[in-house]
Design a protein around this motif. Structure first.
Motif, PDB file in Angstrom:
ATOM      1  N   SER A  53       0.811  -1.214   0.000  1.00 24.03           N
ATOM      2  CA  SER A  53       0.000   0.000   0.000  1.00 24.03           C
ATOM      3  C   SER A  53       0.845   1.265   0.000  1.00 24.03           C
ATOM      4  N   GLY A  54       2.149   1.139  -0.236  1.00 22.81           N
ATOM      5  CA  GLY A  54       3.035   2.292  -0.190  1.00 22.81           C
ATOM      6  C   GLY A  54       2.982   3.137  -1.443  1.00 22.81           C
ATOM      7  N   ASP A  55       3.700   4.247  -1.400  1.00 23.40           N
ATOM      8  CA  ASP A  55       3.750   5.178  -2.521  1.00 23.40           C
ATOM      9  C   ASP A  55       4.973   4.913  -3.385  1.00 23.40           C
ATOM     10  N   TYR A  56       4.982   5.528  -4.559  1.00 20.51           N
ATOM     11  CA  TYR A  56       6.168   5.551  -5.404  1.00 20.51           C
ATOM     12  C   TYR A  56       7.052   6.693  -4.920  1.00 20.51           C
ATOM     13  N   VAL A  57       8.334   6.433  -4.750  1.00 16.46           N
ATOM     14  CA  VAL A  57       9.246   7.441  -4.203  1.00 16.46           C
ATOM     15  C   VAL A  57      10.346   7.715  -5.221  1.00 16.46           C
ATOM     16  N   ILE A  58      10.551   8.997  -5.530  1.00 21.50           N
ATOM     17  CA  ILE A  58      11.624   9.440  -6.414  1.00 21.50           C
ATOM     18  C   ILE A  58      12.594  10.246  -5.556  1.00 21.50           C
ATOM     19  N   VAL A  59      13.860   9.873  -5.567  1.00 22.63           N
ATOM     20  CA  VAL A  59      14.875  10.579  -4.792  1.00 22.63           C
ATOM     21  C   VAL A  59      15.856  11.208  -5.782  1.00 22.63           C
ATOM     22  N   ILE A  60      16.065  12.515  -5.654  1.00 28.80           N
ATOM     23  CA  ILE A  60      17.026  13.214  -6.508  1.00 28.80           C
ATOM     24  C   ILE A  60      18.197  13.683  -5.656  1.00 28.80           C
ATOM     25  N   ASN A  61      19.307  13.989  -6.296  1.00 28.85           N
ATOM     26  CA  ASN A  61      20.548  14.440  -5.645  1.00 28.85           C
ATOM     27  C   ASN A  61      21.057  13.418  -4.628  1.00 28.85           C
ATOM     28  N   ALA A  62      20.988  12.148  -4.972  1.00 26.87           N
ATOM     29  CA  ALA A  62      21.428  11.091  -4.054  1.00 26.87           C
ATOM     30  C   ALA A  62      22.943  11.090  -3.878  1.00 26.87           C
ATOM     31  N   ASP A  63      23.674  11.737  -4.755  1.00 32.74           N
ATOM     32  CA  ASP A  63      25.128  11.789  -4.616  1.00 32.74           C
ATOM     33  C   ASP A  63      25.578  12.873  -3.641  1.00 32.74           C
ATOM     34  N   LYS A  64      24.643  13.678  -3.121  1.00 31.87           N
ATOM     35  CA  LYS A  64      24.991  14.776  -2.214  1.00 31.87           C
ATOM     36  C   LYS A  64      24.503  14.517  -0.786  1.00 31.87           C
ATOM     37  N   VAL A  65      24.345  13.247  -0.418  1.00 32.77           N
ATOM     38  CA  VAL A  65      23.909  12.919   0.946  1.00 32.77           C
ATOM     39  C   VAL A  65      25.076  13.044   1.913  1.00 32.77           C
ATOM     40  N   HIS A  66      24.765  13.124   3.204  1.00 30.86           N
ATOM     41  CA  HIS A  66      25.793  13.262   4.232  1.00 30.86           C
ATOM     42  C   HIS A  66      25.655  12.167   5.268  1.00 30.86           C
ATOM     43  N   TYR A  67      26.757  11.927   5.963  1.00 27.10           N
ATOM     44  CA  TYR A  67      26.801  10.971   7.061  1.00 27.10           C
ATOM     45  C   TYR A  67      27.224  11.692   8.319  1.00 27.10           C
ATOM     46  N   THR A  68      26.824  11.158   9.451  1.00 24.83           N
ATOM     47  CA  THR A  68      27.267  11.703  10.718  1.00 24.83           C
ATOM     48  C   THR A  68      28.529  10.971  11.138  1.00 24.83           C
ATOM     49  N   GLY A  69      29.331  11.601  11.924  1.00 19.99           N
ATOM     50  CA  GLY A  69      30.554  10.973  12.421  1.00 19.99           C
ATOM     51  C   GLY A  69      31.594  10.783  11.330  1.00 19.99           C
ATOM     52  N   LYS A  70      32.387   9.705  11.466  1.00 18.65           N
ATOM     53  CA  LYS A  70      33.459   9.423  10.508  1.00 18.65           C
ATOM     54  C   LYS A  70      33.115   8.238   9.616  1.00 18.65           C
ATOM     55  N   LYS A  71      31.834   8.104   9.268  1.00 16.06           N
ATOM     56  CA  LYS A  71      31.403   6.946   8.483  1.00 16.06           C
ATOM     57  C   LYS A  71      31.981   6.952   7.067  1.00 16.06           C
ATOM     58  N   LEU A  72      32.266   8.118   6.511  1.00 17.61           N
ATOM     59  CA  LEU A  72      32.818   8.159   5.151  1.00 17.61           C
ATOM     60  C   LEU A  72      34.167   7.449   5.060  1.00 17.61           C
ATOM     61  N   THR A  73      34.945   7.503   6.137  1.00 20.28           N
ATOM     62  CA  THR A  73      36.261   6.866   6.105  1.00 20.28           C
ATOM     63  C   THR A  73      36.305   5.559   6.886  1.00 20.28           C
ATOM     64  N   ASP A  74      35.465   5.416   7.901  1.00 24.34           N
ATOM     65  CA  ASP A  74      35.556   4.248   8.771  1.00 24.34           C
ATOM     66  C   ASP A  74      34.603   3.115   8.402  1.00 24.34           C
ATOM     67  N   LYS A  75      33.499   3.417   7.738  1.00 22.08           N
ATOM     68  CA  LYS A  75      32.538   2.365   7.384  1.00 22.08           C
ATOM     69  C   LYS A  75      33.038   1.666   6.123  1.00 22.08           C
ATOM     70  N   ILE A  76      33.324   0.378   6.241  1.00 20.06           N
ATOM     71  CA  ILE A  76      33.908  -0.390   5.139  1.00 20.06           C
ATOM     72  C   ILE A  76      32.941  -1.497   4.736  1.00 20.06           C
ATOM     73  N   PHE A  77      32.743  -1.636   3.436  1.00 13.44           N
ATOM     74  CA  PHE A  77      31.915  -2.704   2.892  1.00 13.44           C
ATOM     75  C   PHE A  77      32.818  -3.760   2.272  1.00 13.44           C
ATOM     76  N   TYR A  78      32.582  -5.006   2.639  1.00  9.24           N
ATOM     77  CA  TYR A  78      33.364  -6.134   2.132  1.00  9.24           C
ATOM     78  C   TYR A  78      32.492  -6.996   1.230  1.00  9.24           C
ATOM     79  N   TRP A  79      33.124  -7.617   0.240  1.00  5.68           N
ATOM     80  CA  TRP A  79      32.460  -8.632  -0.568  1.00  5.68           C
ATOM     81  C   TRP A  79      33.516  -9.584  -1.090  1.00  5.68           C
ATOM     82  N   HIS A  80      33.073 -10.723  -1.564  1.00  8.60           N
ATOM     83  CA  HIS A  80      33.995 -11.750  -2.038  1.00  8.60           C
ATOM     84  C   HIS A  80      33.686 -12.055  -3.488  1.00  8.60           C
ATOM     85  N   THR A  81      34.725 -12.157  -4.291  1.00  5.74           N
ATOM     86  CA  THR A  81      34.550 -12.394  -5.718  1.00  5.74           C
ATOM     87  C   THR A  81      34.258 -13.851  -6.045  1.00  5.74           C
TER      88      THR A  81
END
Length: 158
Positions: A53-81
């Motif tokens: 029953s939700g709505d359709y959501v359009i998000v613009i300027n997604a490349d200009k979001v911000h994080y609190t704290g030091k997440k830009l440098t400390d938050k690491i995403f891992y994956w395996h090939t």
């Protein structure tokens, strides 16, 4: 004896709206939880958990979001090939400055929806995220929601 029955929403009775959210200077976690609530339809008084029953959501300027704290440098995403020694990693800042910065917000919203369900997959198809300020959905005449004005904590300036 008085009995009352809870009215359950039928899929045929659902009215979906289109909304636009500007993500510039917005905090990612707060924005993602707001979007997930809108995609599920929890903001409506006739919310039913098993009906989309939700709505359709359009998000613009997604490349200009911000994080609190030091997440830009400390938050690491891992994956395996899948190959021996194939563990890869990227920081949040590398992903945001990379080729697909809108994936950060998409994955944040996806992780706030119910896990491994056909309903959650259907609700994710109603999310459109764009890195720039343009979107091709003007024909749907979407309603603009000022997410930043809802709370002062929703905005983070550098």
């Amino acid at each position: 004896m008085l009995t009352s029955a809870t009215a359950a929403l039928k899929p045929a009775n659902v009215e979906k709206k289109w909304i636009v959210i500007d993500a510039q200077d917005a905090v990612v976690g707060r924005l993602a939880s707001f979007i997930a609530m809108r995609l599920r339809g929890k903001h409506k008084p006739d919310y039913t958990p098993h009906v989309d029953s939700g709505d359709y959501v359009i998000v613009i300027n997604a490349d200009k979001v911000h994080y609190t704290g030091k997440k830009l440098t400390d938050k690491i995403f891992y994956w395996h090939t899948g190959h021996p020694g194939g563990v890869k990693q990227r920081t949040m800042g590398q992903i945001l400055s990379g080729k697909y910065p809108e994936r950060v917000l998409t994955k944040a919203v996806e992780r706030m929806l119910p896990k491994e369900s056909p309903l959650a997959r259907a609700q994710m198809t109603h999310l459109r995220v764009y890195a720039g300020s343009e979107h091709p959905h003007e024909a749907q005449s979407p309603e603009v929601i000022d997410f930043k004005a809802l709370s002062r904590k929703n905005v983070r300036s550098v």
